[in-house]
Design a protein around this motif. Structure first.
Motif, PDB file in Angstrom:
ATOM      1  N   PHE A  32     102.398   9.386  67.125  1.00  0.00           N
ATOM      2  CA  PHE A  32     102.451   8.600  68.315  1.00  0.00           C
ATOM      3  C   PHE A  32     100.748   8.130  68.309  1.00  0.00           C
ATOM      4  O   PHE A  32      99.984   8.624  67.513  1.00  0.00           O
ATOM      5  N   ALA A  33     100.653   6.965  69.206  1.00  0.00           N
ATOM      6  CA  ALA A  33      99.415   6.562  69.418  1.00  0.00           C
ATOM      7  C   ALA A  33      99.458   6.061  70.989  1.00  0.00           C
ATOM      8  O   ALA A  33     100.368   5.382  71.384  1.00  0.00           O
ATOM      9  N   ILE A  34      98.611   6.760  71.737  1.00  0.00           N
ATOM     10  CA  ILE A  34      98.450   6.489  73.240  1.00  0.00           C
ATOM     11  C   ILE A  34      97.045   5.765  73.530  1.00  0.00           C
ATOM     12  O   ILE A  34      96.125   6.143  73.206  1.00  0.00           O
ATOM     13  N   ALA A  35      97.252   4.749  74.360  1.00  0.00           N
ATOM     14  CA  ALA A  35      96.330   3.826  74.478  1.00  0.00           C
ATOM     15  C   ALA A  35      96.026   3.356  75.904  1.00  0.00           C
ATOM     16  O   ALA A  35      97.079   3.467  76.699  1.00  0.00           O
ATOM     17  N   LYS A  43      90.829 -11.862  84.004  1.00  0.00           N
ATOM     18  CA  LYS A  43      90.455 -11.420  82.666  1.00  0.00           C
ATOM     19  C   LYS A  43      91.612 -11.077  81.993  1.00  0.00           C
ATOM     20  O   LYS A  43      92.608 -10.629  82.462  1.00  0.00           O
ATOM     21  N   GLU A  44      91.587 -11.009  80.616  1.00  0.00           N
ATOM     22  CA  GLU A  44      92.548 -10.632  79.743  1.00  0.00           C
ATOM     23  C   GLU A  44      92.541  -9.116  79.803  1.00  0.00           C
ATOM     24  O   GLU A  44      91.505  -8.482  79.770  1.00  0.00           O
ATOM     25  N   ARG A  45      93.838  -8.369  79.522  1.00  0.00           N
ATOM     26  CA  ARG A  45      93.779  -6.997  79.277  1.00  0.00           C
ATOM     27  C   ARG A  45      92.978  -6.802  78.158  1.00  0.00           C
ATOM     28  O   ARG A  45      93.297  -7.335  76.903  1.00  0.00           O
ATOM     29  N   GLU A  46      92.475  -5.652  78.260  1.00  0.00           N
ATOM     30  CA  GLU A  46      91.519  -5.227  77.118  1.00  0.00           C
ATOM     31  C   GLU A  46      91.892  -3.599  76.849  1.00  0.00           C
ATOM     32  O   GLU A  46      91.831  -2.903  77.571  1.00  0.00           O
ATOM     33  N   GLY A  47      91.536  -3.264  75.533  1.00  0.00           N
ATOM     34  CA  GLY A  47      91.669  -1.942  75.107  1.00  0.00           C
ATOM     35  C   GLY A  47      90.436  -1.144  75.579  1.00  0.00           C
ATOM     36  O   GLY A  47      89.404  -1.447  75.312  1.00  0.00           O
ATOM     37  N   VAL A  48      90.735   0.037  75.976  1.00  0.00           N
ATOM     38  CA  VAL A  48      89.645   0.869  76.358  1.00  0.00           C
ATOM     39  C   VAL A  48      89.468   2.128  75.422  1.00  0.00           C
ATOM     40  O   VAL A  48      88.355   2.449  75.018  1.00  0.00           O
ATOM     41  N   SER A  49      90.627   2.838  75.230  1.00  0.00           N
ATOM     42  CA  SER A  49      90.661   4.053  74.342  1.00  0.00           C
ATOM     43  C   SER A  49      92.078   4.240  73.938  1.00  0.00           C
ATOM     44  O   SER A  49      92.945   3.626  74.180  1.00  0.00           O
ATOM     45  N   CYS A  50      91.969   4.912  72.717  1.00  0.00           N
ATOM     46  CA  CYS A  50      93.263   5.477  72.192  1.00  0.00           C
ATOM     47  C   CYS A  50      93.184   6.671  71.304  1.00  0.00           C
ATOM     48  O   CYS A  50      91.914   7.079  70.987  1.00  0.00           O
ATOM     49  N   ASN A  55      95.672  14.269  63.862  1.00  0.00           N
ATOM     50  CA  ASN A  55      94.435  15.083  64.042  1.00  0.00           C
ATOM     51  C   ASN A  55      93.553  14.486  65.400  1.00  0.00           C
ATOM     52  O   ASN A  55      92.563  14.869  65.759  1.00  0.00           O
ATOM     53  N   ASN A  56      94.498  14.296  66.233  1.00  0.00           N
ATOM     54  CA  ASN A  56      93.713  13.982  67.699  1.00  0.00           C
ATOM     55  C   ASN A  56      92.637  12.897  67.495  1.00  0.00           C
ATOM     56  O   ASN A  56      91.857  12.918  68.216  1.00  0.00           O
ATOM     57  N   GLU A  57      92.907  11.941  66.566  1.00  0.00           N
ATOM     58  CA  GLU A  57      91.737  11.029  66.666  1.00  0.00           C
ATOM     59  C   GLU A  57      91.515  10.129  67.797  1.00  0.00           C
ATOM     60  O   GLU A  57      92.569   9.810  68.184  1.00  0.00           O
ATOM     61  N   THR A  58      90.322   9.797  68.046  1.00  0.00           N
ATOM     62  CA  THR A  58      90.122   8.869  69.216  1.00  0.00           C
ATOM     63  C   THR A  58      89.155   7.837  69.020  1.00  0.00           C
ATOM     64  O   THR A  58      88.389   7.926  68.096  1.00  0.00           O
ATOM     65  N   TYR A  59      89.482   6.860  69.635  1.00  0.00           N
ATOM     66  CA  TYR A  59      88.703   5.463  69.687  1.00  0.00           C
ATOM     67  C   TYR A  59      88.207   5.167  71.153  1.00  0.00           C
ATOM     68  O   TYR A  59      89.139   5.103  71.777  1.00  0.00           O
ATOM     69  N   ALA A  97      99.574   3.093  77.441  1.00  0.00           N
ATOM     70  CA  ALA A  97     100.807   2.673  76.530  1.00  0.00           C
ATOM     71  C   ALA A  97     100.997   3.619  75.504  1.00  0.00           C
ATOM     72  O   ALA A  97      99.995   4.170  74.841  1.00  0.00           O
ATOM     73  N   VAL A  98     102.287   3.559  74.784  1.00  0.00           N
ATOM     74  CA  VAL A  98     102.510   4.695  73.783  1.00  0.00           C
ATOM     75  C   VAL A  98     103.643   3.917  72.744  1.00  0.00           C
ATOM     76  O   VAL A  98     104.189   3.119  73.180  1.00  0.00           O
ATOM     77  N   ARG A  99     103.295   4.099  71.368  1.00  0.00           N
ATOM     78  CA  ARG A  99     104.254   3.701  70.283  1.00  0.00           C
ATOM     79  C   ARG A  99     104.178   4.469  69.278  1.00  0.00           C
ATOM     80  O   ARG A  99     103.270   5.521  69.009  1.00  0.00           O
ATOM     81  N   GLY A 100     105.319   4.671  68.484  1.00  0.00           N
ATOM     82  CA  GLY A 100     105.611   5.743  67.699  1.00  0.00           C
ATOM     83  C   GLY A 100     104.949   5.605  66.204  1.00  0.00           C
ATOM     84  O   GLY A 100     105.550   5.476  65.241  1.00  0.00           O
ATOM     85  N   THR A 101     103.710   5.265  66.303  1.00  0.00           N
ATOM     86  CA  THR A 101     103.098   5.491  65.018  1.00  0.00           C
ATOM     87  C   THR A 101     101.588   5.965  65.207  1.00  0.00           C
ATOM     88  O   THR A 101     101.056   6.074  66.268  1.00  0.00           O
ATOM     89  N   ARG A 102     100.770   6.380  64.148  1.00  0.00           N
ATOM     90  CA  ARG A 102      99.574   7.111  64.138  1.00  0.00           C
ATOM     91  C   ARG A 102      98.537   6.269  64.401  1.00  0.00           C
ATOM     92  O   ARG A 102      97.375   6.513  64.905  1.00  0.00           O
ATOM     93  N   ARG A 103      98.820   4.803  64.019  1.00  0.00           N
ATOM     94  CA  ARG A 103      97.739   3.756  64.144  1.00  0.00           C
ATOM     95  C   ARG A 103      97.084   3.330  65.487  1.00  0.00           C
ATOM     96  O   ARG A 103      97.837   3.217  66.379  1.00  0.00           O
ATOM     97  N   CYS A 104      96.063   3.699  65.857  1.00  0.00           N
ATOM     98  CA  CYS A 104      95.466   3.199  66.963  1.00  0.00           C
ATOM     99  C   CYS A 104      94.767   1.766  66.874  1.00  0.00           C
ATOM    100  O   CYS A 104      94.048   1.419  66.127  1.00  0.00           O
TER     101      CYS A 104
END
Length: 126
Positions: A32-35, A43-50, A55-59, A97-104
């Motif tokens: 999973f990737a949770i963002a 304003k447009e919706r913008e990504g804050v963190s994922c 390995n619980n990688e964070t962005y 948001a969540v999706r079934g892939t490890r890509r953030c």
């Protein structure tokens, strides 16, 4: 049915903190990737963190790096966004948001196929 419910929003003063929660039900993928995204008025919706199940990688977006911390508690099926040193420009509706892939990704158009919550309002006044 996959459902995401955000909570923890509110109104605070500059410099204060909030912790947002995103409880996820019905999602069964081990990968999973949770963002967290946000949308300010006009304003447009913008990504804050994922956070990724790899390995619980964070962005983080540069605007929140060092102030916000994302985490995930798999036993509780909940993701958290700890927000410290809040600024008026952090005012927005925050979505998880969540999706079934490890890509953030922090770009919404790249976070395709995700399930979304309804959002929680965060207001920071000066």
């Amino acid at each position: 049915e996959v459902q995401l419910v955000e909570s923890g929003g509110g109104s605070v003063q500059t410099g204060e903190s909030l912790r947002l929660s995103c409880t996820i039900s019905g999602f069964t993928s081990d990968e999973f990737a949770i963002a967290w995204f946000r949308q300010a008025p006009g304003k447009e919706r913008e990504g804050v963190s994922c956070i990724s199940s790899r390995n619980n990688e964070t962005y983080y977006d540069y605007s929140v790096k060092g102030r916000f911390t994302i985490s995930s508690d798999n036993t509780e099926n909940t993701s958290y966004l700890q927000m410290n040193s809040l600024k008026p420009e952090d005012t927005a509706v925050y979505y998880c948001a969540v999706r079934g892939t490890r890509r953030c990704y922090l770009a919404e158009r790249k976070f395709a196929g995700a399930y979304w919550g309804q959002g929680t309002q965060v207001t920071v006044s000066s």
